[in-house]
Design a protein around this motif. Structure first.
Motif, PDB file in Angstrom:
ATOM      1  N   ASP A  73       0.816  -1.213   0.000  1.00  0.00           N
ATOM      2  CA  ASP A  73       0.000   0.000   0.000  1.00  0.00           C
ATOM      3  C   ASP A  73       0.850   1.264   0.000  1.00  0.00           C
ATOM      4  OD1 ASP A  73       0.973  -0.198   2.561  1.00  0.00           O
ATOM      5  OD2 ASP A  73      -0.989  -0.368   3.538  1.00  0.00           O
ATOM      6  N   HIS A  74       2.175   1.096  -0.041  1.00  0.00           N
ATOM      7  CA  HIS A  74       3.050   2.255  -0.143  1.00  0.00           C
ATOM      8  C   HIS A  74       4.455   1.750  -0.462  1.00  0.00           C
ATOM      9  CE1 HIS A  74       4.279   6.452   0.672  1.00  0.00           C
ATOM     10  NE2 HIS A  74       5.416   5.891   1.044  1.00  0.00           N
ATOM     11  N   VAL A  75       4.949   2.070  -1.639  1.00  0.00           N
ATOM     12  CA  VAL A  75       6.272   1.604  -2.060  1.00  0.00           C
ATOM     13  C   VAL A  75       7.329   2.621  -1.658  1.00  0.00           C
ATOM     14  CG1 VAL A  75       7.743   1.017  -4.021  1.00  0.00           C
ATOM     15  CG2 VAL A  75       5.354   0.237  -3.960  1.00  0.00           C
ATOM     16  N   VAL A  76       8.366   2.118  -0.992  1.00  0.00           N
ATOM     17  CA  VAL A  76       9.519   2.944  -0.625  1.00  0.00           C
ATOM     18  C   VAL A  76      10.737   2.382  -1.348  1.00  0.00           C
ATOM     19  CG1 VAL A  76      10.992   3.774   1.243  1.00  0.00           C
ATOM     20  CG2 VAL A  76       8.530   3.462   1.637  1.00  0.00           C
ATOM     21  N   ALA A  77      11.185   3.044  -2.407  1.00  0.00           N
ATOM     22  CA  ALA A  77      12.314   2.552  -3.196  1.00  0.00           C
ATOM     23  C   ALA A  77      12.918   3.710  -3.980  1.00  0.00           C
ATOM     24  CB  ALA A  77      11.870   1.443  -4.146  1.00  0.00           C
ATOM     25  N   THR A  78      14.205   3.931  -3.760  1.00  0.00           N
ATOM     26  CA  THR A  78      14.903   4.996  -4.492  1.00  0.00           C
ATOM     27  C   THR A  78      16.238   4.541  -5.070  1.00  0.00           C
ATOM     28  OG1 THR A  78      16.026   5.813  -2.485  1.00  0.00           O
ATOM     29  CG2 THR A  78      13.870   6.769  -3.016  1.00  0.00           C
ATOM     30  N   HIS A  79      16.820   3.492  -4.538  1.00  0.00           N
ATOM     31  CA  HIS A  79      18.160   3.080  -4.950  1.00  0.00           C
ATOM     32  C   HIS A  79      18.155   2.535  -6.378  1.00  0.00           C
ATOM     33  CE1 HIS A  79      19.931   3.741  -1.064  1.00  0.00           C
ATOM     34  NE2 HIS A  79      19.117   2.893  -0.465  1.00  0.00           N
ATOM     35  N   LEU A  80      19.127   2.983  -7.160  1.00  0.00           N
ATOM     36  CA  LEU A  80      19.242   2.542  -8.545  1.00  0.00           C
ATOM     37  C   LEU A  80      20.582   1.861  -8.843  1.00  0.00           C
ATOM     38  CD1 LEU A  80      17.718   5.678 -10.320  1.00  0.00           C
ATOM     39  CD2 LEU A  80      16.601   3.473  -9.900  1.00  0.00           C
ATOM     40  N   PRO A  85      22.489  -0.173  -0.615  1.00  0.00           N
ATOM     41  CA  PRO A  85      21.876  -0.774   0.579  1.00  0.00           C
ATOM     42  C   PRO A  85      20.354  -0.884   0.444  1.00  0.00           C
ATOM     43  CG  PRO A  85      22.472   1.497   1.025  1.00  0.00           C
ATOM     44  CD  PRO A  85      23.027   1.174  -0.337  1.00  0.00           C
ATOM     45  N   LEU A  86      19.928  -1.824  -0.364  1.00  0.00           N
ATOM     46  CA  LEU A  86      18.495  -1.972  -0.658  1.00  0.00           C
ATOM     47  C   LEU A  86      17.687  -2.275   0.591  1.00  0.00           C
ATOM     48  CD1 LEU A  86      18.623  -4.079  -3.955  1.00  0.00           C
ATOM     49  CD2 LEU A  86      18.825  -1.602  -3.655  1.00  0.00           C
ATOM     50  N   TYR A  87      18.308  -2.910   1.582  1.00  0.00           N
ATOM     51  CA  TYR A  87      17.625  -3.288   2.818  1.00  0.00           C
ATOM     52  C   TYR A  87      17.188  -2.075   3.643  1.00  0.00           C
ATOM     53  CZ  TYR A  87      22.618  -2.832   3.687  1.00  0.00           C
ATOM     54  OH  TYR A  87      23.919  -2.391   3.669  1.00  0.00           O
ATOM     55  N   GLU A  88      17.618  -0.890   3.267  1.00  0.00           N
ATOM     56  CA  GLU A  88      17.153   0.323   3.946  1.00  0.00           C
ATOM     57  C   GLU A  88      15.736   0.696   3.509  1.00  0.00           C
ATOM     58  OE1 GLU A  88      21.488   2.577   4.379  1.00  0.00           O
ATOM     59  OE2 GLU A  88      20.033   3.265   2.878  1.00  0.00           O
ATOM     60  N   GLU A  89      15.269   0.099   2.410  1.00  0.00           N
ATOM     61  CA  GLU A  89      13.956   0.427   1.851  1.00  0.00           C
ATOM     62  C   GLU A  89      13.168  -0.867   1.649  1.00  0.00           C
ATOM     63  OE1 GLU A  89      15.334   4.470  -0.482  1.00  0.00           O
ATOM     64  OE2 GLU A  89      15.172   2.629  -1.648  1.00  0.00           O
ATOM     65  N   ASP A  90      12.129  -0.839   0.823  1.00  0.00           N
ATOM     66  CA  ASP A  90      11.380  -2.053   0.505  1.00  0.00           C
ATOM     67  C   ASP A  90      12.269  -2.987  -0.306  1.00  0.00           C
ATOM     68  OD1 ASP A  90       9.294  -0.725   1.682  1.00  0.00           O
ATOM     69  OD2 ASP A  90       8.031  -0.647  -0.114  1.00  0.00           O
ATOM     70  N   VAL A  91      12.229  -4.273   0.018  1.00  0.00           N
ATOM     71  CA  VAL A  91      13.089  -5.210  -0.697  1.00  0.00           C
ATOM     72  C   VAL A  91      12.615  -6.634  -0.475  1.00  0.00           C
ATOM     73  CG1 VAL A  91      14.776  -5.627   1.165  1.00  0.00           C
ATOM     74  CG2 VAL A  91      15.536  -5.665  -1.220  1.00  0.00           C
ATOM     75  N   PHE A  92      12.870  -7.490  -1.473  1.00  0.00           N
ATOM     76  CA  PHE A  92      12.708  -8.939  -1.343  1.00  0.00           C
ATOM     77  C   PHE A  92      14.096  -9.562  -1.332  1.00  0.00           C
ATOM     78  CE2 PHE A  92       8.775  -7.632  -3.561  1.00  0.00           C
ATOM     79  CZ  PHE A  92       7.849  -8.072  -2.628  1.00  0.00           C
TER      80      PHE A  92
END
Length: 228
Positions: A73-80, A85-92
């Motif tokens: 219900d809310h995506v948090v993702a900025t890393h490209l 450090p993807l684990y700081e945001e939404d990640v699988f």
């Protein structure tokens, strides 16, 4: 595998049968009929999470395929950048230990399709003494992400990960071969508490995915075999 006890809680690591199925590019987001999807639970206490996530796992001659299917219900993702450090945001996340729990592979995919890969050396099975080699690259690793928003505003995110066996230094698994593994999700949210989900909850507070002894097991089933 033996039961594990932590703070008086008895945990039975699960077994997930991984069938041999060719990837169907025309049905990329459809779980193969031979797969039995497994749900993720809250990592700290194995309770149902606020956001549902399931995994399906299968393999072919060259790759292990993992499909995460999740509500959001809310995506948090900025890393490209790769290995950000993807684990700081939404990640699988996918953790694979083909040979030993002391050395396993960590692969992450963000909702933007950004990738992270590392080799973890963990002689004691705990975060305090583990070492992560981010210089390792999972050659041939690919991922695809699909986001769907329904008319009522509900959102789903499907993430397909293809992990070549050769990049892990492995041959195509034999019938009945066992690997230890775990699958995780981190969901960050500006209003709700951050949520940490796992196929095999590690029962740690604060949440900690790097508890290798709690990994479940993957058992590879080749065509023509009939494991229960």
């Amino acid at each position: 595998m033996p039961h594990l006890a932590y703070d008086g809680v008895l945990v039975a690591p699960e077994l997930l049968v991984v069938p041999e199925v060719e990837l169907d590019l025309e049905q990329l987001w459809t779980t193969p009929a031979a797969c039995r999807p497994a749900r993720l639970r809250r990592s700290t206490d194995a309770a149902p999470p606020r956001l549902a996530t399931s995994i399906a796992v299968w393999f072919d001659d060259t790759c292990l395929t993992v499909l995460f299917s999740a509500t959001d219900d809310h995506v948090v993702a900025t890393h490209l950048e790769h290995d950000a450090p993807l684990y700081e945001e939404d990640v699988f996340e996918v953790f694979l230990a083909p040979q030993s729990l002391e050395r396993y592979f960590e692969i992450e995919v963000s909702p933007l399709g950004t990738l992270f890969d590392a080799v973890i050396d963990s002689p004691d099975g705990v975060r305090s003494t583990m070492k992560a080699d981010r210089g390792w690259t999972c050659e041939g690793l690919t991922a695809a992400v699909r986001k769907v928003t329904e008319s009522n505003g509900e959102q789903s995110i499907d993430t397909l990960v293809r992990i070549p066996f050769a990049s892990l230094g492995r041959e195509r698994p034999a019938r009945g071969e066992l690997w230890r593994a775990n699958f995780f999700r981190i969901d960050r949210h500006p209003h709700y508490a951050d949520e940490f989900s796992a196929w095999q909850p590690t029962l740690r507070t604060p949440p900690d995915f790097h508890v290798a002894s709690f990994f479940g097991a993957l058992r590879f089933e080749t065509r023509g075999s009939s494991f229960a």
